[in-house]
Write a protein that holds these residues in place. Structure first.
Motif, PDB file in Angstrom:
ATOM      1  N   LEU A   1       0.769  -1.170   0.001  1.00  0.00           N
ATOM      2  CA  LEU A   1      -0.049  -0.111  -0.141  1.00  0.00           C
ATOM      3  C   LEU A   1       0.862   1.274   0.018  1.00  0.00           C
ATOM      4  N   LYS A   2       1.995   1.101   0.719  1.00  0.00           N
ATOM      5  CA  LYS A   2       2.973   2.485   0.877  1.00  0.00           C
ATOM      6  C   LYS A   2       3.386   2.796  -0.712  1.00  0.00           C
ATOM      7  N   GLU A   3       3.943   1.512  -1.218  1.00  0.00           N
ATOM      8  CA  GLU A   3       4.503   1.584  -2.758  1.00  0.00           C
ATOM      9  C   GLU A   3       3.113   2.254  -3.447  1.00  0.00           C
ATOM     10  N   ARG A   4       2.115   1.864  -3.402  1.00  0.00           N
ATOM     11  CA  ARG A   4       0.995   2.280  -4.165  1.00  0.00           C
ATOM     12  C   ARG A   4       0.908   3.939  -4.166  1.00  0.00           C
ATOM     13  N   GLN A   5       0.576   4.363  -2.860  1.00  0.00           N
ATOM     14  CA  GLN A   5       0.578   5.766  -2.614  1.00  0.00           C
ATOM     15  C   GLN A   5       1.744   6.672  -2.980  1.00  0.00           C
ATOM     16  N   ARG A   6       2.995   5.861  -2.804  1.00  0.00           N
ATOM     17  CA  ARG A   6       4.374   6.648  -3.390  1.00  0.00           C
ATOM     18  C   ARG A   6       4.222   6.939  -5.066  1.00  0.00           C
ATOM     19  N   ARG A   7       3.956   5.965  -5.649  1.00  0.00           N
ATOM     20  CA  ARG A   7       3.631   6.176  -7.077  1.00  0.00           C
ATOM     21  C   ARG A   7       2.607   7.117  -7.640  1.00  0.00           C
ATOM     22  N   LYS A   8       1.439   7.032  -6.785  1.00  0.00           N
ATOM     23  CA  LYS A   8       0.308   8.130  -7.054  1.00  0.00           C
ATOM     24  C   LYS A   8       0.920   9.673  -6.697  1.00  0.00           C
ATOM     25  N   LYS A   9       1.669   9.491  -5.575  1.00  0.00           N
ATOM     26  CA  LYS A   9       2.245  10.969  -5.273  1.00  0.00           C
ATOM     27  C   LYS A   9       3.279  11.401  -6.265  1.00  0.00           C
ATOM     28  N   ILE A  10       3.961  10.563  -6.962  1.00  0.00           N
ATOM     29  CA  ILE A  10       4.840  10.943  -7.979  1.00  0.00           C
ATOM     30  C   ILE A  10       4.140  11.318  -9.211  1.00  0.00           C
ATOM     31  N   ILE A  11       3.065  10.653  -9.491  1.00  0.00           N
ATOM     32  CA  ILE A  11       2.179  10.934 -10.781  1.00  0.00           C
ATOM     33  C   ILE A  11       1.677  12.268 -10.551  1.00  0.00           C
ATOM     34  N   ARG A  12       1.157  12.621  -9.434  1.00  0.00           N
ATOM     35  CA  ARG A  12       0.280  13.956  -9.267  1.00  0.00           C
ATOM     36  C   ARG A  12       1.178  15.068  -9.179  1.00  0.00           C
ATOM     37  N   ASP A  13       2.294  14.862  -8.481  1.00  0.00           N
ATOM     38  CA  ASP A  13       3.326  15.769  -8.299  1.00  0.00           C
ATOM     39  C   ASP A  13       4.017  16.386  -9.533  1.00  0.00           C
ATOM     40  N   HIS A  14       4.144  15.431 -10.208  1.00  0.00           N
ATOM     41  CA  HIS A  14       4.908  15.927 -11.546  1.00  0.00           C
ATOM     42  C   HIS A  14       3.833  15.909 -12.790  1.00  0.00           C
TER      43      HIS A  14
END
Length: 443
Positions: free
Chosen positions: A215-228
């Motif tokens: 779940l942490k990895e899923r949230q990390r990837r979603k954050k990268i997609i949104r931030d960039h």
């Protein structure tokens, strides 16, 4: 008389009348001399000349009402506020529920008015843009410009942008299909009971810990997609293409490191490299001026003009090589002379016609033994032979064009040329072939 609107249609949200303590209904009266807090009266108490403490019946007053147009002559300010509250309560897109809550407008009128004045209104977009630019100018502490990522757009249903953002729901800020979408399957059969042994209990806890890490990895990837800003792929590609070729290569190389640094730092790095490239090119141009003995910009402009003229003359002299190969053919020489005359007169030159003594056209490409040939049908093999394109490259170009056509719902020749960087004539033949065979459709 000032006509000022309230902020809600619900009477309970307004302050009560100071005379009879009833809920205020528009229009009502506000004393312009008393306050704070503001002194409100209903029309009945106002006509009776109600007085209370410092308030006198001869004080100046304001009539509070929202029965006037703001954005549309057929919509009052009260209806505008009711529409916004209804959309907030019922959700964007539920126009029938919005119309039922308003009671004064139909479903079609609510949708048309909201999309026109609150979604597609350029006035609001320009105002927000000016506010954003002013905020950036206020907080800027460096001369290097950078482009921070924006919030994901919210396109209308079935629009071109909504197809580019397939899988993302802006209203819910989430994806239809998550990364590691079946991570929950490992927990579906786990049940903690009291008679579990210590080993079995530890194993179940380990499975839960593994699930939490996924779940942490899923949230990390979603954050990268949104931030960039990777959700709005079209805007991301347009920003990338505005750089020179050298900076685009760096952009492609450094993309994998974007997850390590923040979006602003990554944009600053790319922008600073683009600025360095421009400075190096300008320094090289100034060094060329110095080598030529130029000391002022007026002479530099004259130098650039003369350099361009010399390049044009050199291009004309290189055309003599075309005459040498046709020197034995009098008709070809005459044709070259006519072409040269057209250039001198400012007309577009006519294309030379190859004679029997000229160079022959390249023979068809032999596909024997080339990888990927077995994946082609007979018509595709014939195309690759005539265009002189290896099967592996053709299959790559075909896949890219098919993906872009499926994404856009159609493909134009200009888009195909921008997508595959090869000779424009070869691109046209591949594009026409895929259209003719029904692989893609015209945009």
């Amino acid at each position: 008389m000032d006509r000022l609107g309230s902020f809600s249609n619900d009477p309970s949200d307004k302050p009560p009348c100071r005379g009879c303590s009833s809920y205020l209904m528009e229009p009502y009266i506000k004393c312009a001399e008393c306050g704070p807090p503001p002194f409100f009266l209903c029309l009945q108490c106002f006509t009776q000349g109600f007085e209370y403490k410092k308030h006198q019946s001869d004080h100046t007053y304001e009539i509070m009402t929202s029965d006037f147009p703001v954005l549309d002559p057929s919509w009052t300010a009260q209806e505008e506020m009711a529409l916004l509250e209804a959309v907030m309560d019922c959700g964007f897109g539920n126009w029938q529920d919005v119309a039922n809550q308003m009671c004064t407008k139909t479903k079609e009128e609510c949708e048309k008015h909201y999309m026109k004045h609150f979604i597609n209104n350029p006035l609001f977009a320009s105002t927000l843009l000016n506010l954003k630019q002013a905020e950036e100018a206020k907080t800027a502490d460096t001369a290097i410009p950078f482009h921070s990522t924006d919030d994901p757009p919210r396109p209308t249903f079935d629009s071109l942008l909504s197809r580019d953002m397939a899988g993302y729901m802006p209203a819910r800020a989430d994806f239809i299909e998550e990364f590691d979408n079946y991570a929950e399957w490992d927990l579906r059969d786990i049940d903690f009971v009291e008679d579990d042994s210590d080993i079995l209990h530890a194993l179940k806890m380990a499975v839960v810990d593994i699930y939490h890490s996924r779940l942490k990895e899923r949230q990390r990837r979603k954050k990268i997609i949104r931030d960039h800003g990777l959700i709005n792929l079209r805007k991301f590609q347009l920003m990338e293409r505005r750089y020179p070729k050298e900076v685009q290569d760096l952009y492609e190389t450094m993309r994998r490191f974007a997850r390590i640094v923040g979006p602003v730092e990554h944009d600053k790095f790319i922008e600073s490299h683009a600025l360095e490239f421009e400075l190096r090119r300008e320094i090289k141009r100034l060094q060329e001026y110095r080598t030529a003995g130029i000391t002022n910009f007026c002479s530099a402009r004259t130098y650039d003009h003369l350099k361009k003229t010399r390049e044009e003359e050199r291009l004309k002299r290189t055309m003599l090589s075309e005459v040498l190969q046709y020197i034995q053919d009098s008709s070809a020489c005459q044709q070259w002379l006519r072409r040269q005359a057209d250039i001198d007169s400012g007309l577009s030159p006519s294309l030379p016609v190859a004679s029997n003594s000229g160079r022959r056209s390249a023979p068809p490409l032999n596909l024997t033994g080339l990888p990927g040939t077995e994946k082609l049908n007979e018509k595709e093999k014939e195309l690759c032979q005539m265009v002189r394109l290896v099967p592996g490259a053709y299959l790559e170009y075909k896949s890219a064009l098919l993906n872009e056509c499926n994404k856009q719902g159609g493909l134009r020749l200009a888009q195909a040329r921008a997508l595959i960087k090869i000779d424009v004539n070869k691109t046209r033949k591949i594009y026409d072939f895929l259209i003719r065979e029904g692989y893609i459709t015209k945009g």
